[in-house]
Scaffold this active site. Structure first.
Site, PDB file in Angstrom:
ATOM      1  N   SER A 194      22.489 -12.241  -4.959  1.00 21.98           N
ATOM      2  CA  SER A 194      21.046 -12.119  -5.131  1.00 21.98           C
ATOM      3  C   SER A 194      20.603 -10.651  -5.069  1.00 21.98           C
ATOM      4  O   SER A 194      21.112  -9.830  -5.816  1.00 21.98           O
ATOM      5  CB  SER A 194      20.344 -12.989  -4.081  1.00 21.98           C
ATOM      6  OG  SER A 194      19.031 -13.286  -4.458  1.00 21.98           O
ATOM      7  N   ASP A 253      19.243 -22.349 -11.781  1.00 20.09           N
ATOM      8  CA  ASP A 253      18.968 -21.550 -10.583  1.00 20.09           C
ATOM      9  C   ASP A 253      17.454 -21.503 -10.398  1.00 20.09           C
ATOM     10  O   ASP A 253      16.732 -21.020 -11.264  1.00 20.09           O
ATOM     11  CB  ASP A 253      19.539 -20.133 -10.765  1.00 20.09           C
ATOM     12  CG  ASP A 253      19.399 -19.263  -9.526  1.00 20.09           C
ATOM     13  OD1 ASP A 253      18.461 -19.489  -8.740  1.00 20.09           O
ATOM     14  OD2 ASP A 253      20.219 -18.339  -9.357  1.00 20.09           O
ATOM     15  N   HIS A 283      20.921 -21.526  -6.026  1.00 23.34           N
ATOM     16  CA  HIS A 283      20.981 -20.063  -5.910  1.00 23.34           C
ATOM     17  C   HIS A 283      22.076 -19.613  -4.931  1.00 23.34           C
ATOM     18  O   HIS A 283      22.235 -18.425  -4.693  1.00 23.34           O
ATOM     19  CB  HIS A 283      19.602 -19.546  -5.459  1.00 23.34           C
ATOM     20  CG  HIS A 283      19.450 -18.064  -5.558  1.00 23.34           C
ATOM     21  ND1 HIS A 283      19.609 -17.361  -6.741  1.00 23.34           N
ATOM     22  CD2 HIS A 283      19.146 -17.123  -4.611  1.00 23.34           C
ATOM     23  CE1 HIS A 283      19.414 -16.069  -6.522  1.00 23.34           C
ATOM     24  NE2 HIS A 283      19.143 -15.896  -5.233  1.00 23.34           N
TER      25      HIS A 283
END
Length: 263
Positions: free
Chosen positions: A95, A217, A245
């Site tokens: 991320s 996602d 995610h």
């Protein structure tokens, strides 16, 4: 050296010489990699750490001024690499950590051999001709919720981000990880994460990169993976079957395979 190891709760594992750095995303800590690291123990020198304000880092090292942009986190990553005298590291970032590693690689391309980015995004906000996934008003509501009712925010956000309702224990774990954070630091990290825009930096990246994009996602639309692939020279885009995610938690075997194939 000691204070940086303690500051970021640095853990070193594995039998190999090739450095493999795992960097966690927002609201998480190094424990998020526990299903992934065993697969790389025999061939790599694995480095795990917690960003200041996360996990078992030294919370006293946090300052709003330093961490009001990603540069504060980039500097911490570079500090760890320099303290451990790492050469040609392979960096795996989840991320927002993908962008932290990417920015670090622009400053010191010689420190990095490869970048592996899981669910990366250079910009979470929608813009003209760009779909980041969020309107500014969406982010404002999330930040308000964090301030007014931090536990409520964690309960709301965890199932959306994990997106694996058939594995409720994972959602519960993510929620507990969110709740364990200091609410003020978490909100400031969220602001830096969701309101930053690093699209203009992408052409400066020279290190070969792998973009791992989950199907469906909830945080990063697939169009973002395509955008990164178009704007990062020497990049590979890998679309996973995994949803959500956090594929390194929900689908570790597929995540390991993506990383191993690229290496």
């Amino acid at each position: 050296m000691e204070n940086i190891i303690v500051r970021n709760n640095v853990t070193i594992l594995g039998q190999g010489d090739q450095p493999l750095i795992f960097a966690h995303g927002f609201g998480c800590d190094q424990n998020m990699w526990r299903f992934i690291t065993p697969a790389f123990m025999d061939k790599y020198k694995i480095i795990l750490f917690d960003y200041v304000g996360s996990g078992n880092s030294d919370i006293n090292a946090y300052s709003s001024e330093k961490y009001q942009s990603l540069q504060g986190y980039v500097q911490d990553l570079l500090d760890i690499i320099e303290t451990l005298s790492l050469q040609n590291s392979i960096f795996v970032g989840h991320s927002i950590s993908a962008m932290i590693g990417l920015l670090a690689s622009i400053q010191h391309p010689d420190y990095f051999k490869k970048l592996i980015m899981i669910g990366p995004s250079p910009c979470y906000l929608n813009d003209d001709g760009y779909r980041g996934g969020f309107e500014r008003s969406d982010i404002a509501k999330l930040l308000d919720m964090m301030e007014m009712n931090f536990t409520g925010w964690a309960s709301y956000m965890a199932p959306i981000a994990m997106s694996n309702p058939e594995q409720p224990a994972l959602t519960q774990e993510l929620k507990q990880t969110f709740i364990a954070a200091d609410p003020i630091i978490a909100k400031e990290f969220a602001e830096v994460t969701f309101l930053s825009d690093h699209r203009s930096e992408l052409p400066k990246v020279s290190v070969p990169s792998l973009i791992i994009q989950c199907s469906e996602d909830s945080i990063v639309p697939s169009s973002v993976g395509d955008y990164l692939h178009q704007h990062l020279k020497n990049s590979t885009l890998q679309l996973m079957e995994a949803k959500g995610h956090y594929p390194h938690i929900s689908h570790p075997n597929e995540t390991i395979q993506c990383i191993a194939d690229f290496l």
